[in-house]
Write a protein that holds these residues in place. Sequence first.
Motif, PDB file in Angstrom:
ATOM      1  N   ASN A  37       0.872  -1.163   0.000  1.00 59.92           N
ATOM      2  CA  ASN A  37       0.000   0.000   0.000  1.00 59.92           C
ATOM      3  C   ASN A  37       0.921   1.229   0.000  1.00 59.92           C
ATOM      4  O   ASN A  37       1.215   1.805   1.036  1.00 59.92           O
ATOM      5  CB  ASN A  37      -0.860  -0.070   1.274  1.00 59.92           C
ATOM      6  CG  ASN A  37      -1.994   0.901   1.244  1.00 59.92           C
ATOM      7  OD1 ASN A  37      -2.419   1.347   0.176  1.00 59.92           O
ATOM      8  ND2 ASN A  37      -2.478   1.277   2.412  1.00 59.92           N
ATOM      9  N   THR A  39       1.381   4.356  -0.139  1.00 62.94           N
ATOM     10  CA  THR A  39       0.902   5.730   0.073  1.00 62.94           C
ATOM     11  C   THR A  39       2.107   6.644   0.324  1.00 62.94           C
ATOM     12  O   THR A  39       3.201   6.161   0.650  1.00 62.94           O
ATOM     13  CB  THR A  39      -0.005   5.791   1.319  1.00 62.94           C
ATOM     14  OG1 THR A  39       0.782   5.341   2.427  1.00 62.94           O
ATOM     15  CG2 THR A  39      -1.239   4.920   1.170  1.00 62.94           C
ATOM     16  N   THR A  66       6.601   8.360 -11.331  1.00 62.58           N
ATOM     17  CA  THR A  66       5.399   9.044 -11.837  1.00 62.58           C
ATOM     18  C   THR A  66       5.860  10.244 -12.660  1.00 62.58           C
ATOM     19  O   THR A  66       6.978  10.725 -12.461  1.00 62.58           O
ATOM     20  CB  THR A  66       4.519   9.606 -10.695  1.00 62.58           C
ATOM     21  OG1 THR A  66       5.219  10.702 -10.079  1.00 62.58           O
ATOM     22  CG2 THR A  66       4.204   8.573  -9.633  1.00 62.58           C
ATOM     23  N   CYS A  73       3.548  15.240  -8.341  1.00 62.13           N
ATOM     24  CA  CYS A  73       3.112  14.076  -9.120  1.00 62.13           C
ATOM     25  C   CYS A  73       1.858  14.427  -9.913  1.00 62.13           C
ATOM     26  O   CYS A  73       0.894  14.948  -9.347  1.00 62.13           O
ATOM     27  CB  CYS A  73       2.743  12.920  -8.199  1.00 62.13           C
ATOM     28  SG  CYS A  73       4.083  12.289  -7.251  1.00 62.13           S
ATOM     29  N   THR A  75       0.264  11.979 -11.675  1.00 59.98           N
ATOM     30  CA  THR A  75      -0.570  10.809 -11.391  1.00 59.98           C
ATOM     31  C   THR A  75       0.112  10.033 -10.260  1.00 59.98           C
ATOM     32  O   THR A  75       1.244  10.340  -9.893  1.00 59.98           O
ATOM     33  CB  THR A  75      -0.675   9.850 -12.605  1.00 59.98           C
ATOM     34  OG1 THR A  75       0.606   9.188 -12.754  1.00 59.98           O
ATOM     35  CG2 THR A  75      -0.993  10.583 -13.895  1.00 59.98           C
ATOM     36  N   GLY A  76      -0.563   9.002  -9.777  1.00 60.12           N
ATOM     37  CA  GLY A  76       0.047   8.149  -8.747  1.00 60.12           C
ATOM     38  C   GLY A  76       0.840   7.003  -9.355  1.00 60.12           C
ATOM     39  O   GLY A  76       1.398   6.184  -8.635  1.00 60.12           O
ATOM     40  N   ASN A  78       2.306   3.652 -10.678  1.00 55.49           N
ATOM     41  CA  ASN A  78       2.082   2.301 -10.147  1.00 55.49           C
ATOM     42  C   ASN A  78       2.189   2.271  -8.625  1.00 55.49           C
ATOM     43  O   ASN A  78       2.274   1.197  -8.039  1.00 55.49           O
ATOM     44  CB  ASN A  78       3.093   1.323 -10.746  1.00 55.49           C
ATOM     45  CG  ASN A  78       2.800   1.061 -12.202  1.00 55.49           C
ATOM     46  OD1 ASN A  78       1.679   0.728 -12.560  1.00 55.49           O
ATOM     47  ND2 ASN A  78       3.791   1.253 -13.057  1.00 55.49           N
ATOM     48  N   HIS A  80       0.355   4.698  -5.842  1.00 55.40           N
ATOM     49  CA  HIS A  80      -0.922   4.852  -5.122  1.00 55.40           C
ATOM     50  C   HIS A  80      -1.562   6.147  -5.590  1.00 55.40           C
ATOM     51  O   HIS A  80      -0.863   7.149  -5.786  1.00 55.40           O
ATOM     52  CB  HIS A  80      -0.650   4.903  -3.620  1.00 55.40           C
ATOM     53  CG  HIS A  80      -1.856   4.671  -2.791  1.00 55.40           C
ATOM     54  ND1 HIS A  80      -2.848   5.623  -2.629  1.00 55.40           N
ATOM     55  CD2 HIS A  80      -2.255   3.584  -2.091  1.00 55.40           C
ATOM     56  CE1 HIS A  80      -3.795   5.136  -1.857  1.00 55.40           C
ATOM     57  NE2 HIS A  80      -3.468   3.890  -1.519  1.00 55.40           N
ATOM     58  N   GLU A  81      -2.887   6.137  -5.702  1.00 54.99           N
ATOM     59  CA  GLU A  81      -3.576   7.347  -6.190  1.00 54.99           C
ATOM     60  C   GLU A  81      -3.369   8.567  -5.283  1.00 54.99           C
ATOM     61  O   GLU A  81      -3.477   9.711  -5.724  1.00 54.99           O
ATOM     62  CB  GLU A  81      -5.067   7.075  -6.402  1.00 54.99           C
ATOM     63  CG  GLU A  81      -5.759   6.610  -5.144  1.00 54.99           C
ATOM     64  CD  GLU A  81      -7.181   6.094  -5.374  1.00 54.99           C
ATOM     65  OE1 GLU A  81      -7.928   6.025  -4.387  1.00 54.99           O
ATOM     66  OE2 GLU A  81      -7.518   5.773  -6.531  1.00 54.99           O
ATOM     67  N   LYS A  82      -3.030   8.276  -4.008  1.00 55.59           N
ATOM     68  CA  LYS A  82      -2.829   9.395  -3.072  1.00 55.59           C
ATOM     69  C   LYS A  82      -1.623  10.267  -3.429  1.00 55.59           C
ATOM     70  O   LYS A  82      -1.451  11.339  -2.866  1.00 55.59           O
ATOM     71  CB  LYS A  82      -2.645   8.860  -1.646  1.00 55.59           C
ATOM     72  CG  LYS A  82      -3.930   8.447  -0.993  1.00 55.59           C
ATOM     73  CD  LYS A  82      -3.771   8.337   0.508  1.00 55.59           C
ATOM     74  CE  LYS A  82      -5.100   8.021   1.170  1.00 55.59           C
ATOM     75  NZ  LYS A  82      -4.924   7.380   2.454  1.00 55.59           N
ATOM     76  N   TRP A  83      -0.776   9.784  -4.365  1.00 52.70           N
ATOM     77  CA  TRP A  83       0.382  10.599  -4.752  1.00 52.70           C
ATOM     78  C   TRP A  83      -0.011  11.766  -5.651  1.00 52.70           C
ATOM     79  O   TRP A  83       0.739  12.729  -5.782  1.00 52.70           O
ATOM     80  CB  TRP A  83       1.418   9.733  -5.480  1.00 52.70           C
ATOM     81  CG  TRP A  83       2.244   8.928  -4.530  1.00 52.70           C
ATOM     82  CD1 TRP A  83       2.094   7.614  -4.222  1.00 52.70           C
ATOM     83  CD2 TRP A  83       3.336   9.406  -3.727  1.00 52.70           C
ATOM     84  NE1 TRP A  83       3.031   7.237  -3.291  1.00 52.70           N
ATOM     85  CE2 TRP A  83       3.801   8.323  -2.971  1.00 52.70           C
ATOM     86  CE3 TRP A  83       3.968  10.644  -3.581  1.00 52.70           C
ATOM     87  CZ2 TRP A  83       4.867   8.436  -2.086  1.00 52.70           C
ATOM     88  CZ3 TRP A  83       5.025  10.766  -2.705  1.00 52.70           C
ATOM     89  CH2 TRP A  83       5.466   9.667  -1.963  1.00 52.70           C
ATOM     90  N   GLU A  84      -1.139  11.669  -6.290  1.00 55.55           N
ATOM     91  CA  GLU A  84      -1.517  12.705  -7.251  1.00 55.55           C
ATOM     92  C   GLU A  84      -1.522  14.079  -6.574  1.00 55.55           C
ATOM     93  O   GLU A  84      -2.164  14.268  -5.541  1.00 55.55           O
ATOM     94  CB  GLU A  84      -2.901  12.386  -7.830  1.00 55.55           C
ATOM     95  CG  GLU A  84      -3.121  13.094  -9.146  1.00 55.55           C
ATOM     96  CD  GLU A  84      -4.490  12.777  -9.724  1.00 55.55           C
ATOM     97  OE1 GLU A  84      -4.881  11.593  -9.724  1.00 55.55           O
ATOM     98  OE2 GLU A  84      -5.151  13.734 -10.158  1.00 55.55           O
TER      99      GLU A  84
END
Length: 246
Positions: A37, A39, A66, A73, A75-76, A78, A80-84
């Motif tokens: 995970n 994050t 990313t 970032c 995008t996240g 590969n 985690h989407e929380k990086w966006e």
Amino acid sequence: MEILGIDVGGTGIKGALVNIKTGELTTERHRIRTPKNATPKAVAKKIQKIIDHFQWNGLVGCGFPTPLMHGKCITGGNLHEKWEGVNVKDLFKEKTGNEFSVVNDADAAGLAEVNFGIGKNKKGVVVMITLGTGIGSGIFLDGKLLPNTELGHIFTEKGEEFENYAADSVRKKESLTQKQWGKRLHEYFRHLQLILSPDLIIIGGSASKRIEKYEKQIDISIPLVAAESQNDAGIIGAAVAAKYHL
Ligand code: BGC
């Protein structure tokens, strides 16, 4: 002069001290698994572990998987989407107390090779493609980087992203033979040849260590070679990029 280079990947986070004049690792590399995970908080903890391992206090050059615009970032990837939208440099500085320079991981691998490796002094268009958990790209014209090209995300004829069709992780997940995978790579590199007409393509990432197993399947008219520093290119390039940050 030495800088701690860290290459954050979808599967592993690797670090080593790098002599930025010669591009050589001056220590063994240290690898930690990327958290499942991944994050921002979880990855920052692992970055601290790498720093502790080397007892490093100073500038850190980090390759990140990313696309990044002005440190943030897009995008996240590969991870985690929380990086966006996260500013990686600021986050790692806040969590570890060290100054950071952050570049895209494939751009970093390319920087290593055009400065010290097989792309050194090459004129024209040189393309670095990293084949690992994802597919990353770095494009250089006469040694100068065009940052944040995302050529892993172009589409196959069937409308699938090449990253989801031909990354090294896909080979493992679908238990493809090297030959079957090589055929997919053939489609990919033929497409890149068509759209970019590069003078040289360099393969980096985990698959750079065994190019002899799949290169026969790739029938294109431009030279395709493995990164000289193989999977260490990302660490070296991240440290070299940090040099310009000084
Ligand atoms: C990301 C790229 C990255 C590549 C390799 C892709 O999913 O979009 O930015 O370079 O993975 O890690």
